[in-house]
Scaffold this active site. Structure first.
Site, PDB file in Angstrom:
ATOM      1  N   GLU A 109       0.838  -1.217   0.000  1.00  0.00           N
ATOM      2  CA  GLU A 109       0.000   0.000   0.000  1.00  0.00           C
ATOM      3  C   GLU A 109       0.865   1.257   0.000  1.00  0.00           C
ATOM      4  O   GLU A 109       0.489   2.269   0.586  1.00  0.00           O
ATOM      5  CB  GLU A 109      -0.917   0.036   1.228  1.00  0.00           C
TER       6      GLU A 109
HETATM    7  C1  LIG Z   1       2.626  -9.338  -0.300  1.00  0.00           C
HETATM    8  C2  LIG Z   1       2.395  -8.169  -1.185  1.00  0.00           C
HETATM    9  C3  LIG Z   1       1.107  -7.832  -1.569  1.00  0.00           C
HETATM   10  C4  LIG Z   1       0.879  -6.766  -2.432  1.00  0.00           C
HETATM   11  N1  LIG Z   1      -0.394  -6.493  -2.881  1.00  0.00           N
HETATM   12  C5  LIG Z   1      -0.576  -5.606  -3.891  1.00  0.00           C
HETATM   13  C6  LIG Z   1      -1.838  -5.456  -4.546  1.00  0.00           C
HETATM   14  O1  LIG Z   1      -2.838  -6.070  -4.156  1.00  0.00           O
HETATM   15  N2  LIG Z   1      -1.928  -4.622  -5.608  1.00  0.00           N
HETATM   16  C7  LIG Z   1      -0.859  -3.913  -6.071  1.00  0.00           C
HETATM   17  O2  LIG Z   1      -0.998  -3.194  -7.047  1.00  0.00           O
HETATM   18  N3  LIG Z   1       0.367  -4.013  -5.473  1.00  0.00           N
HETATM   19  C8  LIG Z   1       0.532  -4.839  -4.405  1.00  0.00           C
HETATM   20  N4  LIG Z   1       1.761  -4.974  -3.801  1.00  0.00           N
HETATM   21  C9  LIG Z   1       2.854  -4.144  -4.256  1.00  0.00           C
HETATM   22  C10 LIG Z   1       3.292  -3.120  -3.205  1.00  0.00           C
HETATM   23  O3  LIG Z   1       2.318  -2.131  -3.047  1.00  0.00           O
HETATM   24  C11 LIG Z   1       4.661  -2.575  -3.665  1.00  0.00           C
HETATM   25  O4  LIG Z   1       5.593  -3.621  -3.477  1.00  0.00           O
HETATM   26  C12 LIG Z   1       5.103  -1.348  -2.908  1.00  0.00           C
HETATM   27  O5  LIG Z   1       4.227  -0.273  -3.173  1.00  0.00           O
HETATM   28  C13 LIG Z   1       6.529  -0.915  -3.245  1.00  0.00           C
HETATM   29  O6  LIG Z   1       6.816  -1.011  -4.611  1.00  0.00           O
HETATM   30  P1  LIG Z   1       8.127  -1.809  -5.083  1.00  0.00           P
HETATM   31  O7  LIG Z   1       8.067  -3.142  -4.430  1.00  0.00           O
HETATM   32  O8  LIG Z   1       8.199  -1.790  -6.562  1.00  0.00           O
HETATM   33  O9  LIG Z   1       9.332  -1.021  -4.476  1.00  0.00           O
HETATM   34  P2  LIG Z   1      10.069   0.239  -5.126  1.00  0.00           P
HETATM   35  O10 LIG Z   1       9.082   1.224  -5.605  1.00  0.00           O
HETATM   36  O11 LIG Z   1      11.076  -0.243  -6.101  1.00  0.00           O
HETATM   37  O12 LIG Z   1      10.811   0.841  -3.861  1.00  0.00           O
HETATM   38  C14 LIG Z   1      12.049   0.313  -3.344  1.00  0.00           C
HETATM   39  C15 LIG Z   1      12.511   1.203  -2.190  1.00  0.00           C
HETATM   40  O13 LIG Z   1      12.735   2.526  -2.659  1.00  0.00           O
HETATM   41  C16 LIG Z   1      11.957   3.454  -1.943  1.00  0.00           C
HETATM   42  N5  LIG Z   1      11.474   4.485  -2.862  1.00  0.00           N
HETATM   43  C17 LIG Z   1      10.939   4.325  -4.084  1.00  0.00           C
HETATM   44  N6  LIG Z   1      10.618   5.497  -4.618  1.00  0.00           N
HETATM   45  C18 LIG Z   1      10.933   6.437  -3.720  1.00  0.00           C
HETATM   46  C19 LIG Z   1      10.836   7.849  -3.685  1.00  0.00           C
HETATM   47  N7  LIG Z   1      10.313   8.543  -4.686  1.00  0.00           N
HETATM   48  N8  LIG Z   1      11.283   8.479  -2.585  1.00  0.00           N
HETATM   49  C20 LIG Z   1      11.795   7.801  -1.550  1.00  0.00           C
HETATM   50  N9  LIG Z   1      11.905   6.459  -1.525  1.00  0.00           N
HETATM   51  C21 LIG Z   1      11.487   5.789  -2.601  1.00  0.00           C
HETATM   52  C22 LIG Z   1      10.822   2.649  -1.342  1.00  0.00           C
HETATM   53  O14 LIG Z   1      10.305   3.238  -0.145  1.00  0.00           O
HETATM   54  C23 LIG Z   1      11.483   1.309  -1.081  1.00  0.00           C
HETATM   55  O15 LIG Z   1      12.134   1.334   0.163  1.00  0.00           O
HETATM   56  C24 LIG Z   1       1.983  -6.003  -2.894  1.00  0.00           C
HETATM   57  C25 LIG Z   1       3.288  -6.337  -2.483  1.00  0.00           C
HETATM   58  C26 LIG Z   1       3.500  -7.405  -1.665  1.00  0.00           C
HETATM   59  C27 LIG Z   1       4.912  -7.761  -1.298  1.00  0.00           C
END
Ligand SMILES: Cc1cc2nc3c(=O)[nH]c(=O)nc-3n(C[C@H](O)[C@H](O)[C@H](O)COP(=O)(O)OP(=O)(O)OC[C@H]3O[C@@H](n4cnc5c(N)ncnc54)[C@H](O)[C@@H]3O)c2cc1C
Length: 597
Positions: free
Chosen positions: A441
């Site tokens: 989220e």
């Molecule tokens: C079990 C699980 C269930 C999920 N369920 C859903 C779902 O139902 N629907 C859905 O659409 N998604 C879902 N997700 C996805 C989840 O919302 C994302 O994993 C999350 O929002 C982070 O995106 P990412 O994993 O690509 O990390 P990234 O965006 O690659 O981020 C990596 C790191 O960089 C930091 N970061 C990135 N951008 C910035 C910025 N601009 N400024 C500062 N820090 C930054 C982040 O805080 C993080 O620490 C789920 C994920 C998991 C693991």
């Protein structure tokens, strides 16, 4: 292991005595018939469902997990029956629009119900929570015909729903997403692309699954302003409204992950699937935010619910476990040792969990009440004011509840020593299950950035000022209340400090935009510290009032005052460290050369 028991007495306390929910409901036309008795009846039956139906499946669900076979996902044994019990009770549509079969209950009540479900079995709770959030997005943005067709089926749980945002290369930065939507000449669209990490993307609980998918129209501008929202059923409804032919939606795999193992996290493929535009073209992110804001509060509640369960287990354990002697002399001289509760450090851990989770619960009801004002209050000024509070407090609630929830699970686990690390007591599962709430989220880092950037530095609407007004008018109302003077002095000092740090941040960010990102996480913590202090002051006032009533449960209310004082003296001093950390600026954060990380 002690199974989860809903903390009904504490919930009644925050709902009725701190928030005075029945008075608020009576004052708004949409909730005028929601009496205190009705709310109590809802809480009672939710508690029964949570502890008798969901909690018994928590451990077995974790051990069995979801199975992926030939494109289908099988949930663990017992989940289908539990889902039936959940949906037959009308719980999916608890806050749903009554015009379409929802129950129209206030959110300040629903947050407590969600906390129970999350505390009893987070994996299970995620399926209906997503359906409830998707329904809210449809209520706010879909056409009347879509609402009339889909909402009753979603509220009844006959069909469930998902939120499909994330792609392999587009997580936080949804502006990068590539899923395409081509008009098919019949008023609908062909959706093509792959999504990852989709909670409940495929499962065997409901007859159909309705995906809310973010995708780009052919002529859409690049970035976040070119994203639209589509409703994509797994099976297209036939003429009789039943799930008909498959719609080019398939599940490619499920993830193997640290926790919430009974929640299916799916890779979803859309191969020219038929979809229907929800809301305006290119305004999809704004529409999806209706759902995400709802989900963010729910995900915060996952932290509170799991911390509550962990505290129940750890408190029972600490009363029984005999190790060492009290420093001040044995309290159990006939036994081999004293219970570990004699040790100040064990008490510190348990009281920290309690102080955080009870303040979090009170704050969730406070945010719920603001959401209810936005939804039900006919007065536009009160509505607008409450909307400002909701905008400010949503990222704080999501991140603070889940961070402190996870810390609470770890503290409770620590109180069991090695027995907390092994499976038997269930606390290692709670630690694993609570961890995800800090990540999905929108990560908590991104919540903090939203708060510090959009809601504080770039805010034009007076969001913080609205909160300051609430705290100040509370303090003014308590000006002659000498019994809790120390609590109010702490709240006053914390308010002054947080205001001053907020002003510093606004000025510093004008000179260097990296100041926002460098300050954001400690800033969110600082603001949540102020809010938790505010909540403890409100709880202390309610407890003092109750103690003056004949026949009141003295021990219960005195405990509230004891924990309030613990919070003020043991937890509030961290605000000085947080303020110093924020004001140290971004220089040392940015100094380290990127190539040497
Ligand atoms: C079990 C699980 C269930 C999920 N369920 C859903 C779902 O139902 N629907 C859905 O659409 N998604 C879902 N997700 C996805 C989840 O919302 C994302 O994993 C999350 O929002 C982070 O995106 P990412 O994993 O690509 O990390 P990234 O965006 O690659 O981020 C990596 C790191 O960089 C930091 N970061 C990135 N951008 C910035 C910025 N601009 N400024 C500062 N820090 C930054 C982040 O805080 C993080 O620490 C789920 C994920 C998991 C693991």
């Amino acid at each position: 292991m002690a199974a989860y028991q809903a903390p009904l007495t504490d919930m009644h306390f925050v709902l009725h005595e701190v928030q005075r929910a029945a008075e608020l409901c009576a004052a708004m036309p949409g909730t005028a018939d929601v009496t205190a008795d009705l709310m109590d009846a809802v809480l009672e039956s939710a508690a029964q469902l949570a502890s008798e139906v969901l909690a018994p499946l928590n451990r077995s669900g974790d051990e069995e997990g979801c199975r992926f076979e030939a494109g289908r996902v099988h949930t663990p044994a017992g989940f289908r029956e539990a889902y039936r019990a959940y949906t037959e009770g009308g719980w999916v549509g608890l806050c749903g629009d009554p015009a379409h079969g929802g129950q129209g209950m206030p959110k300040m009540l629903a947050v407590l119900v969600e906390e129970m479900m999350m505390g009893a079995n987070s994996s299970f709770a995620l399926y209906p929570v997503l359906t409830a959030g998707a329904s809210l997005a449809l209520v706010s943005h879909a056409s009347e015909s879509i609402k009339a067709f889909y909402l009753p089926r979603l509220y009844s749980g006959e069909w469930s729903a998902t939120m499909c945002l994330t792609e392999a290369h587009a997580g936080t930065d949804l502006g990068l997403l590539k899923t395409r939507a081509e008009p098919d000449g019949q008023g609908s669209y062909r959706i093509t692309g792959s999504k990852i990490f989709i909670t409940g993307g495929e499962h065997d609980l409901s007859d159909n699954i309705i995906h809310l998918v973010l995708a780009r129209l052919p002529d859409a501008p690049a970035g976040p302003r070119g994203i639209s929202l589509f409703l994509v059923p797994r099976q297209l409804p036939d003429a009789s409204g039943k799930p008909g032919v498959h719609n080019g939606v398939s599940c490619g795999a499920i993830e193997h992950k640290m926790g919430i193992k009974a929640s299916a996290t799916c890779v979803m493929h859309f191969d020219g699937a038929t979809g229907y535009l929800i809301g305006e073209a290119n305004k999809g992110l704004a529409c999806m935010f209706t759902m995400m804001n709802y989900e963010r509060l729910s995900i915060g509640l996952q932290g509170i619910g799991l911390a509550e369960h962990s505290l129940q287990v750890a408190s029972a354990y600490a009363r029984e476990r005999l190790q060492g002697r009290a420093a001040t002399g044995p309290v159990n001289p006939a036994g081999s040792a004293d219970p570990i509760l004699v040790h100040p450090d064990v008490r510190r851990m348990l009281l920290t969990v309690r102080a955080d989770l009870e303040a979090g619960r009170a704050l969730s009801v406070y945010v719920g009440a603001a959401l209810d004002t936005v939804h039900f209050d006919p007065d536009p000024q009160r509505q607008a004011r409450a909307a400002r509070l909701v905008a400010l407090l949503t990222p704080v609630a999501k991140a603070a509840f889940s961070d402190r929830g996870f810390e609470g699970c770890v503290n409770a686990q620590q109180a069991l020593g090695g027995h907390g690390y092994v499976r038997e007591w269930g606390l290692e599962q709670n630690v694993r299950d609570a961890r995800i709430a800090q990540i999905y989220e929108g990560t908590n880092g991104v919540q903090a950035l939203d708060l510090a950037g959009r809601k504080v530095v770039r805010d034009q609407e007076g969001l913080l000022e609205t909160l300051w007004e609430d705290i100040e008018s509370f303090l003014q109302a308590q000006a002659t209340n000498a019994a809790l003077k120390e609590c109010f002095l702490e709240l006053k000092a914390a308010l002054a400090q947080t205001r001053q740090v907020s002003d510093w941040l606004r000025q510093a960010a004008a000179g260097n935009p990296d100041e926002i990102g460098a300050a954001s996480v400690p800033y969110l913590r600082l603001l949540s510290q102020l809010l938790y202090c505010f909540m403890w002051c409100r709880m202390a006032v309610a407890a003092t009032l109750a103690l003056s009533r004949p026949g009141a449960d003295k021990a219960f209310y005195e405990d509230k005052l004891t924990v309030a004082r613990f919070f003020m003296t043991r937890q509030m001093p961290v605000r000085h460290a947080l303020a110093a950390e924020i004001k140290s600026g971004c220089a040392t954060v940015m100094a380290f050369p990127a190539e040497r990380f």
